[in-house]
Write an enzyme that holds these catalytic residues in place. Structure first.
Site, mmCIF file in Angstrom:
data_model
loop_
_atom_site.group_PDB
_atom_site.id
_atom_site.type_symbol
_atom_site.label_atom_id
_atom_site.label_comp_id
_atom_site.label_asym_id
_atom_site.label_seq_id
_atom_site.Cartn_x
_atom_site.Cartn_y
_atom_site.Cartn_z
ATOM 1 N N ASN A 192 -0.790 14.436 1.260
ATOM 2 C CA ASN A 192 -0.036 13.280 0.411
ATOM 3 C C ASN A 192 1.570 13.999 0.001
ATOM 4 O O ASN A 192 1.714 15.056 -0.290
ATOM 5 C CB ASN A 192 -0.796 12.878 -1.029
ATOM 6 C CG ASN A 192 -0.123 11.861 -1.380
ATOM 7 O OD1 ASN A 192 0.045 10.626 -0.933
ATOM 8 N ND2 ASN A 192 0.219 11.665 -2.873
ATOM 9 N N ARG A 193 2.386 13.218 -0.203
ATOM 10 C CA ARG A 193 3.715 13.283 -0.481
ATOM 11 C C ARG A 193 3.703 14.189 -1.979
ATOM 12 O O ARG A 193 4.385 15.082 -2.032
ATOM 13 C CB ARG A 193 4.781 12.194 -0.445
ATOM 14 C CG ARG A 193 6.055 12.513 -0.969
ATOM 15 C CD ARG A 193 6.846 10.966 -0.761
ATOM 16 N NE ARG A 193 6.260 9.868 -1.919
ATOM 17 C CZ ARG A 193 6.859 8.623 -2.089
ATOM 18 N NH1 ARG A 193 7.634 8.513 -1.350
ATOM 19 N NH2 ARG A 193 6.038 7.791 -2.851
ATOM 20 N N ASN A 230 -11.380 -4.574 -6.117
ATOM 21 C CA ASN A 230 -10.613 -5.512 -5.040
ATOM 22 C C ASN A 230 -11.461 -7.008 -5.334
ATOM 23 O O ASN A 230 -10.831 -7.762 -4.533
ATOM 24 C CB ASN A 230 -10.696 -4.996 -3.948
ATOM 25 C CG ASN A 230 -11.723 -5.131 -3.045
ATOM 26 O OD1 ASN A 230 -12.946 -5.138 -3.684
ATOM 27 N ND2 ASN A 230 -11.682 -5.366 -1.501
ATOM 28 N N ALA A 259 -2.766 9.393 -0.825
ATOM 29 C CA ALA A 259 -3.473 9.554 -2.013
ATOM 30 C C ALA A 259 -3.519 8.522 -2.985
ATOM 31 O O ALA A 259 -3.853 8.601 -4.108
ATOM 32 C CB ALA A 259 -3.236 10.852 -2.568
ATOM 33 N N THR A 312 -5.542 -7.900 -4.778
ATOM 34 C CA THR A 312 -4.594 -6.900 -4.046
ATOM 35 C C THR A 312 -3.651 -6.392 -5.062
ATOM 36 O O THR A 312 -3.590 -6.387 -6.274
ATOM 37 C CB THR A 312 -3.850 -7.622 -2.948
ATOM 38 O OG1 THR A 312 -2.764 -8.539 -3.614
ATOM 39 C CG2 THR A 312 -4.877 -8.419 -2.408
ATOM 40 N N GLY A 349 -5.463 -1.795 10.856
ATOM 41 C CA GLY A 349 -6.610 -2.349 9.493
ATOM 42 C C GLY A 349 -7.044 -3.740 9.483
ATOM 43 O O GLY A 349 -7.687 -3.930 8.654
ATOM 44 N N LYS A 375 -5.503 -3.711 -8.655
ATOM 45 C CA LYS A 375 -6.781 -3.182 -8.616
ATOM 46 C C LYS A 375 -7.169 -2.132 -9.783
ATOM 47 O O LYS A 375 -8.445 -2.239 -9.806
ATOM 48 C CB LYS A 375 -6.677 -2.374 -7.281
ATOM 49 C CG LYS A 375 -6.676 -3.245 -6.047
ATOM 50 C CD LYS A 375 -6.816 -2.743 -4.705
ATOM 51 C CE LYS A 375 -6.627 -3.453 -3.417
ATOM 52 N NZ LYS A 375 -7.178 -2.908 -2.326
ATOM 53 N N GLU A 435 0.170 16.675 -6.131
ATOM 54 C CA GLU A 435 -0.865 16.705 -7.051
ATOM 55 C C GLU A 435 -1.975 15.630 -6.860
ATOM 56 O O GLU A 435 -3.124 15.832 -7.397
ATOM 57 C CB GLU A 435 -0.275 16.601 -8.606
ATOM 58 C CG GLU A 435 0.678 17.574 -8.889
ATOM 59 C CD GLU A 435 2.171 17.451 -8.312
ATOM 60 O OE1 GLU A 435 2.817 16.600 -8.560
ATOM 61 O OE2 GLU A 435 2.288 18.578 -7.629
ATOM 62 N N LEU A 457 -3.323 -12.458 3.499
ATOM 63 C CA LEU A 457 -3.862 -13.159 4.833
ATOM 64 C C LEU A 457 -5.121 -13.714 4.162
ATOM 65 O O LEU A 457 -6.035 -14.419 5.035
ATOM 66 C CB LEU A 457 -4.211 -12.096 5.963
ATOM 67 C CG LEU A 457 -3.258 -12.050 6.945
ATOM 68 C CD1 LEU A 457 -3.824 -11.027 7.965
ATOM 69 C CD2 LEU A 457 -2.962 -13.398 7.779
ATOM 70 N N ASP A 484 -13.350 -2.605 -0.180
ATOM 71 C CA ASP A 484 -12.523 -1.832 0.564
ATOM 72 C C ASP A 484 -13.472 -0.752 1.406
ATOM 73 O O ASP A 484 -13.359 -0.347 2.321
ATOM 74 C CB ASP A 484 -11.390 -1.172 -0.242
ATOM 75 C CG ASP A 484 -10.538 -2.268 -0.448
ATOM 76 O OD1 ASP A 484 -10.210 -3.124 0.413
ATOM 77 O OD2 ASP A 484 -9.393 -2.180 -1.379
HETATM 78 P P1 ATR Z 1 -2.231 1.618 -2.168
HETATM 79 O O1 ATR Z 1 -3.087 1.112 -2.702
HETATM 80 O O2 ATR Z 1 -1.778 0.885 -0.817
HETATM 81 O O3 ATR Z 1 -2.691 2.824 -1.394
HETATM 82 P P2 ATR Z 1 -0.401 3.309 -3.735
HETATM 83 O O4 ATR Z 1 -1.800 3.514 -4.721
HETATM 84 O O5 ATR Z 1 0.940 2.884 -4.243
HETATM 85 O O6 ATR Z 1 -0.830 2.126 -2.658
HETATM 86 O O7 ATR Z 1 -0.316 4.427 -2.675
HETATM 87 C C1 ATR Z 1 0.643 4.425 -1.900
HETATM 88 C C2 ATR Z 1 0.591 5.711 -1.079
HETATM 89 O O8 ATR Z 1 1.622 5.808 -0.034
HETATM 90 C C3 ATR Z 1 0.757 7.052 -1.678
HETATM 91 O O9 ATR Z 1 -0.232 8.162 -1.236
HETATM 92 C C4 ATR Z 1 2.341 7.217 -1.692
HETATM 93 O O10 ATR Z 1 2.320 8.725 -1.942
HETATM 94 P P3 ATR Z 1 2.970 9.189 -3.369
HETATM 95 O O11 ATR Z 1 1.561 9.397 -3.933
HETATM 96 O O12 ATR Z 1 3.505 10.576 -3.131
HETATM 97 O O13 ATR Z 1 3.628 8.273 -4.056
HETATM 98 C C5 ATR Z 1 2.350 6.769 -0.148
HETATM 99 N N1 ATR Z 1 3.797 6.532 0.034
HETATM 100 C C6 ATR Z 1 4.543 5.575 -0.322
HETATM 101 N N2 ATR Z 1 5.741 5.623 0.121
HETATM 102 C C7 ATR Z 1 5.959 6.765 0.946
HETATM 103 C C8 ATR Z 1 6.691 7.314 1.613
HETATM 104 N N3 ATR Z 1 7.801 7.015 1.793
HETATM 105 N N4 ATR Z 1 6.556 8.619 2.315
HETATM 106 C C9 ATR Z 1 5.344 9.304 2.089
HETATM 107 N N5 ATR Z 1 4.352 8.550 1.364
HETATM 108 C C10 ATR Z 1 4.632 7.509 0.831
#
Ligand code: ATR
Length: 553
Positions: free
Chosen positions: A439-440, A375, A417, A350, A532, A354, A443, A306, A390
């Protein structure tokens, strides 16, 4: 033979150009009174001519917006033209798209269109739809050009389509020839040399259209054509990456830029075409000059950004002679090279560049360094400078959302994260908040939490209780819920296991869709919510402030 009397101080009625009011002036000199009386109007007329000439030639140098009409019928072509008329100055009748029985009506098109028309009958081998042989095509061209009551302004003949008689016919009707070359699969090197070859000794307009597959090719195209002013030509970079060549036709000194209506086959993105309205309204095509300050937005892919809309609207509002163009690049290095080739003052960066921008910067702001993400890059007197807006954008959007400027004694849950979470964590810490990062990948949450003395936990259903403890403000930073992900996460909620009480404030960094499944559920439970968009707008505003403050003049 006759000695004339002095004409000093002979009064003369004229107009004061600063006030447009009648004024009396006097001319000093020794002239026949009749000459003195004429001198002022003559001088004024001459000045007017010179000015008009300057203005006209400046106007003539400005690239035109040309609408490509690839319609099955003449009536549809006319209807499409009418819809786009406020934004176009000429059009191209792609007769190869017409149904065969419609070809007989093509000759009447220029008189119906009411603006200059290019006649094109593109062969399949050059990316068109014409499947017949060249003799038949030649006949058809002759018939259409000959019988047009209002002649076509231009006719497009490809490089290898040389028919002396047909060219003679076109010229006799005042139809200029566009000599075109199409490279459908790759770029053209030494583009100016190729254009010169294409032109030969003719006074044809040369057109080179080539596919742009890499940002580096875009950089080369702009570098090579920077001083290409010798003769009238059209340069277009095809494909998504070629968009900048369409917008910045003034930089390649092109006669025109091709645009398409919103619904086309193939779609706009394949061609790299924009609609005339986008070209004129969003990119202010008609006011772009060689002196317009350039900004770019880069990422890979870049389809949904955008940023151009947001920033160009703001530039227009502030009457700032600047434009932001999309510069999709596979790598951060390529994006910077292209920016340098174009003399770009700043880039919005973007995903996924970054972090990759960091080592390429001559200098970095403390925020960019702290969150390991850039950014915004700005060309300063010291070279590229990296910023992260950001953080400021998030801080501002959050304070608007919460109605307060600090987070002291607030417990905040940060979901995710990744890169975005880094900026959020920095901002939350700087505002005095206490957070737990979910976070998923545990670590990553731990590593980020450690930087700010926060807690960390897996993003999992057995953490619902812990999440409840930090749920005063929930900030969603993962990509889960993004519409561009489609069914692979586009309709998802990252915390389906969490039941909202209704007193949480929920901030989702996603703005497309405006209402993610998470926000919809929170809203239904009575929570205050924000997407956002506010952050996006605030960070772009901060970017423009920094461009103004730091960019090298
Ligand atoms: P951004 O710059 O938009 O934050 P990123 O650095 O790739 O993009 O981070 C993506 C975030 O979305 C991470 O926290 C990622 O979790 P992981 O660290 O476990 O990869 C989270 N994410 C992406 N897909 C996900 C999913 N299906 N379920 C849960 N978390 C997800």
């Amino acid at each position: 033979a006759m000695k004339t009397p002095p004409s000093i101080f002979l009064p003369h009625q004229s107009v004061d150009m600063s006030t447009r009011q009648p004024a009396t002036c006097q001319i000093q000199g020794r002239h026949a009174p009749s000459i003195a009386r004429r001198a002022v109007p003559v001088a004024e007329a001459m000045t007017a001519f010179v000015l008009a000439d300057l203005l006209l030639s400046d106007e003539a140098r400005r690239p035109r917006v040309c609408l490509t009409l690839a319609e099955p019928t003449i009536d549809q072509a006319l209807a499409t033209l009418k819809e786009n008329l406020p934004f176009v100055e000429m059009c191209e009748l792609r007769a190869d798209f017409l149904k065969p029985e419609q070809l007989a009506r093509a000759a009447d098109f220029p008189s119906q269109a009411g603006l200059p028309v290019i006649l094109t009958l593109r062969r399949t081998s050059d990316g068109g739809r014409w499947e017949g042989d060249d003799d038949r095509r030649s006949q058809l061209f002759a018939t259409i050009l000959q019988s047009a009551p209002v002649p076509f302004a231009y006719v497009d003949f490809e490089d290898d389509f040389r028919r002396a008689e047909l060219e003679e016919l076109a010229r006799s009707r005042g139809t200029k020839i566009i000599r075109s070359l199409h490279e459908l699969h790759g770029t053209v090197e030494n583009i100016v040399e190729r254009a010169c070859e294409l032109k030969g000794s003719s006074d044809d307009i040369t057109k080179i259209a080539c596919q742009i597959n890499h940002c580096s090719e875009l950089a080369r195209l702009f570098r090579e054509t920077e001083n290409f002013t010798g003769f009238p030509h059209i340069i277009c970079g095809m494909g998504e990456l070629g968009k900048a060549t369409r917008i910045l036709a003034v930089r390649t000194h092109s006669l025109l830029t091709f645009t398409s209506p919103a619904k086309t086959d193939p779609p706009l993105s394949t061609l790299g075409h924009l609609t005339p309205a986008t070209m004129v309204r969003t990119y202010r095509f008609r006011s772009l000059t060689a002196a317009t300050q350039l900004y770019g937005v880069t990422g890979w892919p870049l389809e949904h950004s955008l940023s151009p809309e947001l920033n160009n609207e703001a530039f227009a509002k502030d009457a700032c002679p600047a434009v932001m163009v999309p510069l999709p690049a596979e790598t951060a290095r390529e994006a910077l090279d292209c920016a340098e080739a174009l003399g770009i003052r700043g880039l919005a960066v973007t995903v996924p560049h970054k972090a990759a921008m960091l080592p390429l910067m001559a200098t970095l702001s403390p925020e960019a360094r702290a969150v390991n993400a850039v950014n915004t890059v700005i060309m300063t007197i010291n070279g590229w400078h990296g910023e992260n807006t950001d953080i400021a954008g998030f801080r501002q959007a959050l304070s608007t959302f919460l109605g307060r400027d600090d987070l002291r004694s607030c417990r905040v849950a940060i979901l995710g994260a990744g890169g975005a979470a880094n900026a959020v964590a920095y901002a939350v810490a700087s505002l005095g908040g206490e957070a737990c990062i979910f976070n998923r990948t545990l670590e990553k949450a731990q590593a980020l939490a450690e930087k700010y003395g926060f807690r960390a936990a897996p993003l999992a259903s057995d953490q619902a209780k812990l999440l409840a403890e930090y749920s005063q403000i929930i900030i969603q930073t993962t990509s889960v819920g993004l519409s561009s992900l489609g069914d692979n996460g586009g309709c998802q909620d990252p915390i389906p296991f969490y039941a909202f009480r209704g007193d949480e404030s929920v901030f989702d960094l996603i703005y497309s869709p405006p209402l993610t499944p998470l926000l919809a559920r929170a809203q239904a439970a009575g929570c205050r919510i924000s997407n956002g968009l506010g952050m996006l707008i605030a960070q772009a505003q901060e970017q423009r402030r920094l461009y103004k403050e730091l960019s090298r003049p």
